[in-house]
Motif scaffolding. Structure first.
Motif, PDB file in Angstrom:
ATOM      1  N   GLY A 112       0.817  -1.207   0.000  1.00 49.67           N
ATOM      2  CA  GLY A 112       0.000   0.000   0.000  1.00 49.67           C
ATOM      3  C   GLY A 112       0.853   1.260   0.000  1.00 49.67           C
ATOM      4  N   MET A 113       1.923   1.255   0.791  1.00 48.87           N
ATOM      5  CA  MET A 113       2.810   2.422   0.849  1.00 48.87           C
ATOM      6  C   MET A 113       3.470   2.686  -0.500  1.00 48.87           C
ATOM      7  N   VAL A 114       3.968   1.628  -1.134  1.00 49.25           N
ATOM      8  CA  VAL A 114       4.645   1.793  -2.426  1.00 49.25           C
ATOM      9  C   VAL A 114       3.653   2.226  -3.501  1.00 49.25           C
ATOM     10  N   GLY A 115       2.479   1.580  -3.542  1.00 45.21           N
ATOM     11  CA  GLY A 115       1.479   1.930  -4.548  1.00 45.21           C
ATOM     12  C   GLY A 115       0.991   3.358  -4.423  1.00 45.21           C
ATOM     13  N   ILE A 311       1.027 -12.226  -4.430  1.00 41.01           N
ATOM     14  CA  ILE A 311       0.140 -11.204  -4.995  1.00 41.01           C
ATOM     15  C   ILE A 311      -0.257 -10.140  -3.967  1.00 41.01           C
ATOM     16  N   THR A 312       0.120 -10.327  -2.691  1.00 37.71           N
ATOM     17  CA  THR A 312      -0.307  -9.379  -1.653  1.00 37.71           C
ATOM     18  C   THR A 312       0.200  -7.969  -1.910  1.00 37.71           C
ATOM     19  N   MET A 313       1.500  -7.798  -2.119  1.00 43.64           N
ATOM     20  CA  MET A 313       2.045  -6.451  -2.297  1.00 43.64           C
ATOM     21  C   MET A 313       1.495  -5.746  -3.529  1.00 43.64           C
ATOM     22  N   PRO A 314       1.522  -6.377  -4.724  1.00 47.36           N
ATOM     23  CA  PRO A 314       0.963  -5.679  -5.885  1.00 47.36           C
ATOM     24  C   PRO A 314      -0.533  -5.415  -5.771  1.00 47.36           C
ATOM     25  N   ALA A 315      -1.285  -6.359  -5.164  1.00 43.49           N
ATOM     26  CA  ALA A 315      -2.731  -6.157  -5.038  1.00 43.49           C
ATOM     27  C   ALA A 315      -3.046  -4.998  -4.098  1.00 43.49           C
ATOM     28  N   LEU A 318      -2.095  -1.726  -5.760  1.00 44.36           N
ATOM     29  CA  LEU A 318      -3.068  -1.277  -6.767  1.00 44.36           C
ATOM     30  C   LEU A 318      -4.280  -0.621  -6.107  1.00 44.36           C
ATOM     31  N   VAL A 319      -4.782  -1.242  -5.034  1.00 42.68           N
ATOM     32  CA  VAL A 319      -5.913  -0.647  -4.303  1.00 42.68           C
ATOM     33  C   VAL A 319      -5.524   0.708  -3.733  1.00 42.68           C
ATOM     34  N   ALA A 320      -4.304   0.790  -3.183  1.00 42.14           N
ATOM     35  CA  ALA A 320      -3.834   2.049  -2.600  1.00 42.14           C
ATOM     36  C   ALA A 320      -3.705   3.131  -3.655  1.00 42.14           C
TER      37      ALA A 320
END
Length: 332
Positions: A112-115, A311-315, A318-320
């Motif tokens: 979430g932070m990165v996105g 898939i947790t980090m990219p998912a 993306l939401v973030a």
């Protein structure tokens, strides 16, 4: 408006901590409950208390989160980035909790932070993400798997001549200690991650400096919310960890919990790396189970869990990112 945004962001951060608690409570107690070493309510109460205590043991992980992953954004846009990062993490936590998938709340937060940072034009410290998140994400499950296997082999050798019934009874008692260690490590790791976010919000809101110590009220608030969330329980995920991967007996449960707790303490105190408690305990359970026989582990369930890790980090990111764009259009 700035004060209101700060209050809302801190409130959402504490909400994330609550979801982290009920999402990850299974990490500490699933093995103890499945082996009947503890009743579910007693295990949850113990985990809540130990999570609270663990939150006060250090601050290295919090500093890594607040300073080592993204550049601290400024102004109202910066607060929007933090808000969106937390929304991404919370949404992913709720989705994986609904499906009973033990994904990582930690990596949901980092994703979430990165996105949100990328969407908001804030610099991502990729070296920090690689060293403190990506490498531990791949390394800690391998260490958990191998260490769990070796610890269980050692237990089997040491107690090879013991009466099986007496040994199981003794390990059932010992599991209260190992489960407490897991919960303490969970508090040490996961409460600090939210502390790091709250500190970032306070710095953006110009309430404190970047190098100031973490306020006591921040530690107390994060610890309490994590404990409350833990006591609320995560029954869906508990079933996956405690029964669907492998049917555990007390010696196996003790070995898995001891392995997981040891890895969490070492990474928090020595490396100050925010590892996933979910990754560590799940891989330790797999390693312990493999000592019985390799096909004793339900590798199909394990494969779905590992897929969820990737898939947790990219998912969440993306939401973030989507959340930031909405916040940006509506308020910034």
């Amino acid at each position: 408006m700035d004060t209101f945004a700060l209050i809302v962001t801190i409130g959402v951060a504490l909400g994330f901590t609550y979801t982290n608690g009920f999402h990850d409570s299974a990490n500490a107690i699933a093995t103890s409950v499945s082996t009947r070493a503890l009743t579910p309510r007693a295990a949850l109460a113990m985990a809540a208390v130990m999570n609270l205590a663990g939150a006060f043991l250090g601050s290295g992980v919090a500093h890594t989160v607040s300073k080592g992953l993204i550049e601290t954004p400024e102004g109202s846009k910066g607060m929007g980035i933090l808000f969106a990062a937390l929304i991404g993490a919370i949404v992913w936590n709720l989705v994986t909790w609904y499906f009973g998938l033990p994904s990582s709340s930690s990596h949901a937060l980092f994703g979430g932070m990165v996105g949100a940072a990328l969407a908001g034009g804030t610099e991502v410290i990729w070296s920090g993400v690689l060293d403190k998140v990506v490498i531990p994400m791949f390394l800690s499950p391998v260490v958990g798997l191998v260490a769990g296997y070796l610890v269980m082999c050692a237990i089997m050798w040491i107690f090879r001549r013991a009466n099986p019934h007496k040994a199981k009874r003794g390990f059932r008692i010992a599991q209260t200690v190992s489960a407490a260690g897991m919960a303490l490590g969970h508090g040490l790791q996961d409460a600090q991650k939210t502390m790091g976010i709250v500190v970032m919000a306070l710095v953006i809101g110009d309430v404190q400096g970047a190098d100031d110590p973490i306020p006591v009220w921040v530690k107390i608030a994060c610890a309490l919310m994590l404990s409350l969330g833990t006591y609320a329980g995560g029954w869906r995920i508990m079933r996956t960890l405690g029964r669907k991967i492998i049917e555990l007996d007390p010696p196996q449960g003790f070995a898995a919990e001891t392995t997981g707790a040891s890895i969490m303490f070492v990474t928090a105190f020595i490396f100050k790396a925010p590892i996933s408690t979910t990754h560590v305990i799940t891989s330790a359970i797999m390693g312990v189970g493999a000592t019985k026989r390799v096909n004793a582990v339900r590798w199909g369930v394990a494969k779905n869990i590992v897929l969820g890790w990737f898939i947790t980090m990219p998912a969440a990111g993306l939401v973030a990112a989507c959340s930031f764009w909405i916040v940006n259009l509506a308020f910034l």
